[in-house]
Design a protein around this motif. Structure first.
Motif, PDB file in Angstrom:
ATOM      1  N   LEU A   1       0.709  -1.297   0.083  1.00  0.00           N
ATOM      2  CA  LEU A   1      -0.046   0.096   0.035  1.00  0.00           C
ATOM      3  C   LEU A   1       0.820   1.312   0.218  1.00  0.00           C
ATOM      4  N   GLY A   2       2.045   1.404   0.830  1.00  0.00           N
ATOM      5  CA  GLY A   2       3.062   2.354   0.607  1.00  0.00           C
ATOM      6  C   GLY A   2       3.646   2.675  -0.917  1.00  0.00           C
ATOM      7  N   PHE A   3       3.695   1.483  -1.421  1.00  0.00           N
ATOM      8  CA  PHE A   3       4.312   1.749  -2.978  1.00  0.00           C
ATOM      9  C   PHE A   3       3.036   2.191  -3.731  1.00  0.00           C
ATOM     10  N   ALA A   4       1.674   1.626  -3.631  1.00  0.00           N
ATOM     11  CA  ALA A   4       0.741   2.212  -4.000  1.00  0.00           C
ATOM     12  C   ALA A   4       0.457   3.422  -4.116  1.00  0.00           C
ATOM     13  N   VAL A   5       0.623   4.155  -2.699  1.00  0.00           N
ATOM     14  CA  VAL A   5       0.772   5.678  -2.541  1.00  0.00           C
ATOM     15  C   VAL A   5       1.791   6.396  -3.506  1.00  0.00           C
TER      16      VAL A   5
ATOM     17  N   THR B   1      -0.536  -3.428  -6.371  1.00  0.00           N
ATOM     18  CA  THR B   1      -1.074  -3.511  -7.857  1.00  0.00           C
ATOM     19  C   THR B   1      -2.461  -3.168  -8.028  1.00  0.00           C
ATOM     20  N   ALA B   2      -3.307  -3.808  -7.454  1.00  0.00           N
ATOM     21  CA  ALA B   2      -4.954  -3.818  -7.488  1.00  0.00           C
ATOM     22  C   ALA B   2      -5.165  -2.475  -7.273  1.00  0.00           C
ATOM     23  N   PRO B   3      -5.235  -2.014  -5.928  1.00  0.00           N
ATOM     24  CA  PRO B   3      -5.621  -0.624  -5.756  1.00  0.00           C
ATOM     25  C   PRO B   3      -5.296   0.680  -6.572  1.00  0.00           C
TER      26      PRO B   3
END
Length: 290
Positions: free
Chosen positions: A171-175, A235-237
């Motif tokens: 999630l950190g990488f998603a942000v 990936t998904a979010p």
């Protein structure tokens, strides 16, 4: 778009090789819940060695390539390419650290390559829709929440700890990916707007939080659990938010094929999840002096 694809694949190569070096360094230290130093001090010790520091250098190169890719490609393509770093890690581990890949793992490498090839063919240009400014602040708030949750679960026992740490890392990488996409376009030396942009700070803080959780996730022993959770949440979010909020699209009529390519690439990465860390045996088999 061609440059963006090259940069996305380049980022996967840099991140994949970095993962080998970082995991090799981190594997020499027990998880925080088992050592006397514990906590952030133990995490810092795991980062202060030559393999891990060299991995950070490759991460910096990968991050630059990711930035370039995110400015010209949809999020779902770039994030899938970053998950493909596990394929690079697996191949690098096979040849450099003498890890053995079975047929299923080579099939995973092949699936990642096929999935990314399909995404490259079907991808349209990045979306140019801008969410409200509240979304920019929301990214910064999200990082603070991730840090708070990580602190609350820091000493969970396995396998719950590996699952949560891996998910928080992803999630950190998603942000980070989302923050790059919403940053204003600026040119040197006119970079003043970046200092008043909350997404700039979300990018930096999100990357820092993700690295801390990644280090903890690979030290906990349940490598496959941690890495699989990281792949899914990184990936998904952002891929979904890129389509819904930022206007990312495929080439006309290619949505089903793009979805198939994304699923195949991520499934291949999940099949390689155990390569999120180098095992103790692999560390011993590494070249002398590393």
């Amino acid at each position: 778009m061609a440059l963006g694809l090259v940069m996305a694949l380049g980022a996967a190569v840099f991140f994949g090789c970095a993962m080998v070096l970082q995991a090799l360094g981190a594997s020499r230290h027990p998880p925080a819940s088992e050592e006397a130093g514990g906590g952030l001090l133990g995490t810092a010790r795991a980062m202060l060695n030559i393999p891990y520091i060299c991995g950070l250098g490759l991460d910096l190169l990968g991050f630059i390539a990711q930035l370039i890719a995110l400015r010209s490609l949809p999020l779902y393509v770039v994030q899938a390419a970053l998950a493909a770093a596990l394929a690079v890690t697996a191949v690098a581990g096979a040849f450099v650290l003498r890890l053995r890949l079975g047929r299923a793992e080579w099939a995973g490498v092949g699936a990642v390559c096929v999935g990314l090839a399909v995404l490259g063919v079907t991808a349209g240009a990045e979306g140019h829709r801008q969410p409200s400014f509240a979304f920019h602040w929301g990214l910064l708030v999200a990082v603070a929440l991730l840090a708070a949750i990580g602190g609350a679960v820091w000493r969970l026992h396995e396998p719950a700890r590996a699952l949560v740490m891996g998910a928080l890392c992803g999630l950190g990488f998603a942000v980070v990916g989302l923050a790059v996409r919403v940053l204003p376009a600026v040119g040197w030396p006119h970079i003043g707007p970046l200092f008043t942009e909350p997404a700039s700070y979300a990018l930096l803080a999100g990357g820092a939080v993700a690295f801390v959780f990644m280090t903890e996730a690979v030290r906990g022993g349940k490598v496959t659990t941690a890495t699989a959770a990281m792949v899914l949440t990184e990936t998904a979010p952002p891929a979904l938010l890129g389509v819904l909020l930022l206007g990312d699209r495929t080439r006309p009529g290619m949505v089903p094929l793009a979805v198939l390519g994304f699923v195949v690439a991520i499934a291949g990465a999940l099949a390689l999840a155990r390569f999120g860390e180098v095992s103790g045996d692999a560390a011993e088999a590494s070249p002398e002096g590393i």
